[in-house]
Design a protein around this motif. Structure first.
Motif, PDB file in Angstrom:
ATOM      1  N   ASP A 188      -5.079   2.840  -6.555  1.00  0.00           N
ATOM      2  CA  ASP A 188      -4.461   1.583  -6.135  1.00  0.00           C
ATOM      3  C   ASP A 188      -4.461   1.449  -4.619  1.00  0.00           C
ATOM      4  OD1 ASP A 188      -3.755   0.503  -8.674  1.00  0.00           O
ATOM      5  OD2 ASP A 188      -2.150   1.976  -8.830  1.00  0.00           O
ATOM      6  N   PHE A 189      -4.195   2.542  -3.899  1.00  0.00           N
ATOM      7  CA  PHE A 189      -4.196   2.524  -2.436  1.00  0.00           C
ATOM      8  C   PHE A 189      -5.607   2.229  -1.918  1.00  0.00           C
ATOM      9  CE2 PHE A 189      -4.394   4.166   1.823  1.00  0.00           C
ATOM     10  CZ  PHE A 189      -3.145   3.926   2.361  1.00  0.00           C
ATOM     11  N   ARG A 190      -6.599   2.951  -2.452  1.00  0.00           N
ATOM     12  CA  ARG A 190      -7.980   2.781  -1.988  1.00  0.00           C
ATOM     13  C   ARG A 190      -8.518   1.396  -2.338  1.00  0.00           C
ATOM     14  NH1 ARG A 190      -8.661   8.095  -4.045  1.00  0.00           N
ATOM     15  NH2 ARG A 190      -9.758   7.233  -5.850  1.00  0.00           N
ATOM     16  N   LYS A 236       0.831  -1.214   0.000  1.00  0.00           N
ATOM     17  CA  LYS A 236       0.000   0.000   0.000  1.00  0.00           C
ATOM     18  C   LYS A 236       0.865   1.264   0.000  1.00  0.00           C
ATOM     19  CE  LYS A 236      -3.732   0.264   2.495  1.00  0.00           C
ATOM     20  NZ  LYS A 236      -4.668   0.234   3.649  1.00  0.00           N
ATOM     21  N   ASN A 237       1.985   1.189   0.705  1.00  0.00           N
ATOM     22  CA  ASN A 237       2.843   2.370   0.842  1.00  0.00           C
ATOM     23  C   ASN A 237       3.615   2.704  -0.434  1.00  0.00           C
ATOM     24  OD1 ASN A 237       2.019   2.799   3.480  1.00  0.00           O
ATOM     25  ND2 ASN A 237       3.695   1.593   4.357  1.00  0.00           N
ATOM     26  N   GLN A 238       3.487   1.851  -1.454  1.00  0.00           N
ATOM     27  CA  GLN A 238       4.074   2.182  -2.756  1.00  0.00           C
ATOM     28  C   GLN A 238       3.278   3.282  -3.455  1.00  0.00           C
ATOM     29  OE1 GLN A 238       7.004   0.454  -3.664  1.00  0.00           O
ATOM     30  NE2 GLN A 238       6.697  -0.374  -1.597  1.00  0.00           N
ATOM     31  N   PHE A 239       2.055   3.530  -2.953  1.00  0.00           N
ATOM     32  CA  PHE A 239       1.145   4.450  -3.622  1.00  0.00           C
ATOM     33  C   PHE A 239       0.760   5.609  -2.707  1.00  0.00           C
ATOM     34  CE2 PHE A 239       0.313   0.068  -5.008  1.00  0.00           C
ATOM     35  CZ  PHE A 239       0.647   0.162  -6.352  1.00  0.00           C
ATOM     36  N   ASP A 240       0.349   6.682  -3.310  1.00  0.00           N
ATOM     37  CA  ASP A 240      -0.188   7.814  -2.562  1.00  0.00           C
ATOM     38  C   ASP A 240      -1.538   7.435  -1.954  1.00  0.00           C
ATOM     39  OD1 ASP A 240      -2.017  10.471  -2.639  1.00  0.00           O
ATOM     40  OD2 ASP A 240       0.095  11.007  -2.278  1.00  0.00           O
ATOM     41  N   GLU A 241      -1.825   7.953  -0.767  1.00  0.00           N
ATOM     42  CA  GLU A 241      -3.057   7.594  -0.071  1.00  0.00           C
ATOM     43  C   GLU A 241      -4.308   7.964  -0.851  1.00  0.00           C
ATOM     44  OE1 GLU A 241      -3.236   8.924   3.936  1.00  0.00           O
ATOM     45  OE2 GLU A 241      -1.330   7.997   4.508  1.00  0.00           O
ATOM     46  N   GLU A 242      -4.202   8.919  -1.744  1.00  0.00           N
ATOM     47  CA  GLU A 242      -5.357   9.337  -2.524  1.00  0.00           C
ATOM     48  C   GLU A 242      -5.485   8.578  -3.842  1.00  0.00           C
ATOM     49  OE1 GLU A 242      -7.550  11.393  -1.263  1.00  0.00           O
ATOM     50  OE2 GLU A 242      -6.283  11.476   0.534  1.00  0.00           O
ATOM     51  N   SER A 243      -4.522   7.713  -4.120  1.00  0.00           N
ATOM     52  CA  SER A 243      -4.533   7.011  -5.405  1.00  0.00           C
ATOM     53  C   SER A 243      -5.561   5.884  -5.410  1.00  0.00           C
ATOM     54  CB  SER A 243      -3.149   6.436  -5.713  1.00  0.00           C
ATOM     55  OG  SER A 243      -2.862   5.365  -4.840  1.00  0.00           O
TER      56      SER A 243
END
Length: 459
Positions: free
Chosen positions: A347-349, A338-345
């Motif tokens: 992929d994260f969501r 998850k931390n590979q992506f921005d929290e708003e992306s």
């Protein structure tokens, strides 16, 4: 497992009334052997198998529960009942192998054993029974079979022969299939041809021996190298390209091989072994997320090995609260991705949504018993803590379109009656090599951090 011998004159036991063949060996079973393999009584060929009465008493304590030892306890009782019918076990029951099985009740300690092992425990009762048989029939004929190292040492200290239960063990761990090989001095033009064409026929590769299906190769000539895998159906070595999986990029050749096997739809069974920090679970989870559209659900599971062999019931809270500490390493790997992506992306969501909707489910392995898993990407972590029978049980749960991945380190076993040669992960690697739908990679290089790699390599 055991050499054949010619049956000789039979000699009656003073305590049981059973007559043992003078030339045959006598194997006394410890309870943990039955809990490891409920069909163990058929593994001794033409020799005599003795079941101590203490074993039957102990089995009663293990019949209730959902773990594999509880299953084995119940199945052993059923197997024994079916075998004996209306006959008497203390008189001996013949097996199809030519051997016999008999229950012995002589647990009385003589003065010598009473002075050494003064405490009355199930182990000491079984030891006493084996010792009494050895005094009656000869110390060269009687063997105590136990997966308890301490009990075996106790037996040997009083002159009894003792051995581990070897059925299902891999003979030589140094020869265990690694799934990968280094090929040196490959002609440069051959490497160039594979890069150009994407593959090369095995007959044109110069390899003298045909590889296993899905076996991986680092083919090298000086500073020039290429990664390939063997495709059995095409009889060709195919180029292995370095690919990302849901934001995770492999850091070495082994991780590249692992990701290739995990993303290959033709391999429905994959094993990854290696020490801590080599990326086994991370690669498996990243691959599952990458190809999530092909499966209805992603399951991550691991066997629960309670600390100090205490049942998890003593922990506070509901069942989920009890399991959370054991599942945390799996959540940690999920957080890395998850931390590979921005929290708003997106992929994260998406990961958070999959967890909330149970499209991605982390659970204790015991909860899959009885389920049929169709179109599921199923990751079993810490598979070194499983017995061969448990591994077989899990694989038989696989329905159409399911991929099963076992990860673990055979040298980091937390259960008392398994070792690196007898655990289910090692057994599976040894038995499955050569199958078209199977791929394996042993990961050796730690990638977690320099400190973690240093600690892992220290002896």
């Amino acid at each position: 497992m055991f050499p054949a011998v010619i049956a000789g004159v039979r000699r009656r036991s003073e305590r049981t009334g059973y007559m043992f063949d003078n030339d045959n060996k006598i194997f006394v079973l410890d309870t943990n052997v039955v809990l490891y393999d409920y069909r163990c009584i058929y593994s001794f060929e033409e020799h005599s198998v003795v079941i101590p009465i203490t074993l039957l008493e102990e089995i009663d304590r293990f019949k209730r529960g959902n773990e594999i030892i509880n299953f084995n306890a119940r199945e052993f009782s059923r197997e024994l009942d079916s075998l004996i019918g209306d006959r008497l076990l203390n008189e001996g029951v013949a097996l199809e192998s030519g051997g016999t099985i008999v229950v012995n009740t002589n647990i009385r300690k003589d003065e010598h054993l009473r002075e050494i092992f003064w405490e009355d425990t199930p182990d000491h009762r079984i030891l006493s029974l084996a010792y009494n048989l050895a005094r009656e029939h000869g110390f060269g004929r009687v063997f105590l079979v136990s997966k308890d190292i301490n009990l075996r040492m106790k037996a040997k200290s009083v002159g009894l022969m003792a051995e581990d239960y070897e059925t299902g063990k891999v003979k030589d761990l140094d020869e265990l299939y690694t799934g990968k090989n280094l090929v040196e001095e490959v002609p440069s033009e051959l490497i160039d041809a594979i890069y150009r064409e994407g593959s090369i026929r095995l007959d044109d590769s110069g390899m003298a021996v045909e590889p296993h299906p899905n076996e991986f190769f680092i083919m090298r000539n000086g500073t020039k190298s290429i990664l390939t895998t063997y495709m059995k159906d095409d009889r060709a070595l195919r180029l292995v390209e370095k690919k990302k999986a849901y934001g995770i990029t492999p850091r070495n050749a082994e991780q590249t091989f692992a990701l290739n096997a995990l993303l290959n739809p033709a391999t429905s069974l994959v094993t990854l072994s290696g020490k801590a920090g080599t990326g086994k679970t991370l690669m498996a989870l990243a691959a599952a997320l990458e190809c999530r559209r092909e499966y209805k659900q992603i399951l991550l599971a691991k066997p629960i090995i309670p600390l100090s062999n205490r049942d998890i019931g003593y922990l506070p809270g509901d069942i989920q609260s009890k399991l959370d500490p054991y599942m945390q390493p799996l959540f940690d790997n999920l957080s890395v991705i998850k931390n590979q992506f921005d929290e708003e992306s997106e992929d994260f969501r998406r990961i958070s949504q999959m967890v909330a909707n149970e499209k991605l489910l982390i659970m204790a392995l015991a909860y899959i018993r009885g389920r049929s898993l169709s179109k599921v990407f199923f990751i079993v972590d810490e598979a070194q803590n499983l017995t061969p029978h448990e591994v077989k049980t899990i694989i038989t749960r696989a329905g159409e379109g399911t991929k099963i991945v076992f990860t673990g380190d055979p040298y980091q076993i937390d259960t008392p009656y398994l070792d690196s040669r007898s655990c289910g992960l090692t057994y599976l690697i040894d038995k499955m090599k050569g199958q078209r739908l199977y791929a394996h990679v042993t990961l050796e290089k730690g990638e977690r951090s320099q400190l973690a790699e240093l600690a892992s390599n220290l002896r």
